[in-house]
Design a protein around this motif. Structure first.
Motif, PDB file in Angstrom:
ATOM      1  N   MET A 177       0.737  -1.408   0.191  1.00 38.76           N
ATOM      2  CA  MET A 177      -0.271  -0.344  -0.137  1.00 38.76           C
ATOM      3  C   MET A 177       1.174   1.381  -0.363  1.00 38.76           C
ATOM      4  N   SER A 178       0.542   2.034  -1.043  1.00 43.20           N
ATOM      5  CA  SER A 178       1.258   3.576  -1.070  1.00 43.20           C
ATOM      6  C   SER A 178       0.191   4.510  -0.605  1.00 43.20           C
ATOM      7  N   LEU A 179       1.409   5.618  -0.359  1.00 45.54           N
ATOM      8  CA  LEU A 179       0.706   6.597  -0.099  1.00 45.54           C
ATOM      9  C   LEU A 179       1.031   8.138   0.281  1.00 45.54           C
ATOM     10  N   CYS A 180       0.339   8.956  -0.116  1.00 41.49           N
ATOM     11  CA  CYS A 180      -0.032   9.444  -0.618  1.00 41.49           C
ATOM     12  C   CYS A 180       1.072  10.834   0.348  1.00 41.49           C
ATOM     13  N   PRO A 181       2.288  11.723   0.242  1.00 42.21           N
ATOM     14  CA  PRO A 181       3.232  12.966   0.962  1.00 42.21           C
ATOM     15  C   PRO A 181       2.235  13.747   1.422  1.00 42.21           C
ATOM     16  N   LEU A 182       2.238  14.783   0.048  1.00 43.69           N
ATOM     17  CA  LEU A 182       0.751  15.309   0.481  1.00 43.69           C
ATOM     18  C   LEU A 182       0.015  15.387   1.682  1.00 43.69           C
ATOM     19  N   CYS A 183      -0.457  14.468   1.317  1.00 42.60           N
ATOM     20  CA  CYS A 183      -2.240  13.470   2.054  1.00 42.60           C
ATOM     21  C   CYS A 183      -1.287  13.509   3.573  1.00 42.60           C
ATOM     22  N   ASN A 184      -0.600  12.981   3.922  1.00 43.36           N
ATOM     23  CA  ASN A 184      -0.068  12.924   5.343  1.00 43.36           C
ATOM     24  C   ASN A 184       0.815  13.890   5.763  1.00 43.36           C
ATOM     25  N   GLY A 185       0.773  14.888   5.027  1.00 44.22           N
ATOM     26  CA  GLY A 185       1.648  15.641   5.878  1.00 44.22           C
ATOM     27  C   GLY A 185       3.452  15.975   5.770  1.00 44.22           C
ATOM     28  N   MET A 186       4.365  15.044   4.575  1.00 42.10           N
ATOM     29  CA  MET A 186       5.190  14.577   4.915  1.00 42.10           C
ATOM     30  C   MET A 186       6.263  16.087   3.673  1.00 42.10           C
ATOM     31  N   ALA A 187       4.899  16.724   3.198  1.00 40.77           N
ATOM     32  CA  ALA A 187       5.795  17.052   1.398  1.00 40.77           C
ATOM     33  C   ALA A 187       4.563  18.104   1.633  1.00 40.77           C
ATOM     34  N   SER A 188       5.384  19.253   0.396  1.00 38.63           N
ATOM     35  CA  SER A 188       4.148  20.122   0.404  1.00 38.63           C
ATOM     36  C   SER A 188       4.852  20.537  -1.523  1.00 38.63           C
ATOM     37  N   VAL A 189       3.443  21.356  -1.950  1.00 41.71           N
ATOM     38  CA  VAL A 189       4.227  21.457  -3.222  1.00 41.71           C
ATOM     39  C   VAL A 189       3.856  22.774  -3.737  1.00 41.71           C
ATOM     40  N   GLU A 190       4.707  23.478  -4.288  1.00 40.76           N
ATOM     41  CA  GLU A 190       4.503  24.438  -5.109  1.00 40.76           C
ATOM     42  C   GLU A 190       4.167  25.002  -6.417  1.00 40.76           C
ATOM     43  N   THR A 191       2.751  25.323  -6.368  1.00 39.23           N
ATOM     44  CA  THR A 191       2.990  25.595  -8.330  1.00 39.23           C
ATOM     45  C   THR A 191       2.436  26.729  -8.934  1.00 39.23           C
ATOM     46  N   LYS A 192       2.514  27.157  -9.271  1.00 37.50           N
ATOM     47  CA  LYS A 192       1.876  28.467  -9.934  1.00 37.50           C
ATOM     48  C   LYS A 192       1.312  28.203 -10.974  1.00 37.50           C
ATOM     49  N   CYS A 193      -0.199  29.335 -10.703  1.00 42.55           N
ATOM     50  CA  CYS A 193      -0.825  29.229 -12.006  1.00 42.55           C
ATOM     51  C   CYS A 193      -0.877  29.900 -13.586  1.00 42.55           C
ATOM     52  N   SER A 194      -0.808  28.443 -14.136  1.00 47.00           N
ATOM     53  CA  SER A 194      -0.611  29.102 -15.809  1.00 47.00           C
ATOM     54  C   SER A 194      -0.810  31.279 -16.455  1.00 47.00           C
ATOM     55  N   THR A 195      -1.928  30.615 -14.969  1.00 46.94           N
ATOM     56  CA  THR A 195      -2.700  32.010 -15.986  1.00 46.94           C
ATOM     57  C   THR A 195      -2.489  33.114 -15.350  1.00 46.94           C
ATOM     58  N   CYS A 196      -1.973  33.725 -14.492  1.00 49.43           N
ATOM     59  CA  CYS A 196      -1.194  34.953 -13.583  1.00 49.43           C
ATOM     60  C   CYS A 196      -0.055  34.697 -12.839  1.00 49.43           C
ATOM     61  N   HIS A 197       0.245  33.246 -12.657  1.00 48.76           N
ATOM     62  CA  HIS A 197       1.502  32.867 -11.768  1.00 48.76           C
ATOM     63  C   HIS A 197       1.511  33.637 -11.341  1.00 48.76           C
ATOM     64  N   ASN A 198       0.864  33.436  -9.935  1.00 49.93           N
ATOM     65  CA  ASN A 198       0.533  33.701  -8.613  1.00 49.93           C
ATOM     66  C   ASN A 198       0.431  31.723  -8.156  1.00 49.93           C
ATOM     67  N   GLN A 199       0.697  32.172  -6.956  1.00 54.99           N
ATOM     68  CA  GLN A 199       0.923  30.680  -6.187  1.00 54.99           C
ATOM     69  C   GLN A 199      -0.885  30.501  -5.635  1.00 54.99           C
ATOM     70  N   MET A 200      -0.716  29.037  -6.162  1.00 54.29           N
ATOM     71  CA  MET A 200      -1.786  27.794  -6.439  1.00 54.29           C
ATOM     72  C   MET A 200      -1.413  27.011  -4.857  1.00 54.29           C
ATOM     73  N   ASN A 201      -3.103  27.203  -4.271  1.00 50.58           N
ATOM     74  CA  ASN A 201      -3.460  26.496  -2.722  1.00 50.58           C
ATOM     75  C   ASN A 201      -4.091  25.292  -3.286  1.00 50.58           C
ATOM     76  N   ASP A 202      -3.471  23.777  -2.511  1.00 50.66           N
ATOM     77  CA  ASP A 202      -3.800  22.696  -1.682  1.00 50.66           C
ATOM     78  C   ASP A 202      -4.840  22.733  -1.446  1.00 50.66           C
ATOM     79  N   GLN A 203      -5.885  22.186  -1.800  1.00 50.72           N
ATOM     80  CA  GLN A 203      -7.323  22.227  -2.214  1.00 50.72           C
ATOM     81  C   GLN A 203      -7.861  20.867  -1.501  1.00 50.72           C
ATOM     82  N   GLY A 204      -6.876  19.796  -1.586  1.00 49.18           N
ATOM     83  CA  GLY A 204      -7.100  17.784  -1.133  1.00 49.18           C
ATOM     84  C   GLY A 204      -7.180  17.211  -1.945  1.00 49.18           C
ATOM     85  N   ARG A 205      -7.367  16.031  -2.094  1.00 53.36           N
ATOM     86  CA  ARG A 205      -7.375  14.748  -3.173  1.00 53.36           C
ATOM     87  C   ARG A 205      -9.051  14.821  -3.953  1.00 53.36           C
ATOM     88  N   LEU A 206      -9.138  15.524  -5.128  1.00 53.23           N
ATOM     89  CA  LEU A 206      -9.845  15.353  -5.919  1.00 53.23           C
ATOM     90  C   LEU A 206     -10.815  14.068  -5.992  1.00 53.23           C
TER      91      LEU A 206
END
Length: 81
Positions: free
Chosen positions: A1-30
């Motif tokens: 069984m594998s686990l998601c590092p974001l869901c489990n608070g082991m990592a974070s991801v920073e990603t920029k919006c492709s439209t306005c280049h602002n930082q996007m916020n993680d809203q959780g699992r789809l």
């Protein structure tokens, strides 16, 4: 069984919006957005009908990222460990 590092608070991801280049916020699992009870269902089973090809086989967790500046949403596949 594998686990998601974001869901489990082991990592974070920073990603920029492709439209306005602002930082996007993680809203959780789809998968948690499907209905009121989807957060309580088996994750691997939910991946079989989430509409994302191979996320179960490739052990990836789809996360929703949201830009508060321009209201853009992106789904990013996070590699599980």
């Amino acid at each position: 069984m594998s686990l998601c590092p974001l869901c489990n608070g082991m990592a974070s991801v920073e990603t920029k919006c492709s439209t306005c280049h602002n930082q996007m916020n993680d809203q959780g699992r789809l998968l948690d957005y499907f209905d009121d009870y989807s957060a309580y269902l088996d994750i691997d089973g939910m991946k079989l009908f989430d509409g994302i090809e191979n996320d179960a086989r490739e052990q990836k967790c789809p996360h929703v990222f949201y830009c508060t500046n321009c209201d853009k949403e992106n789904t990013i596949l996070i590699q599980e460990i």
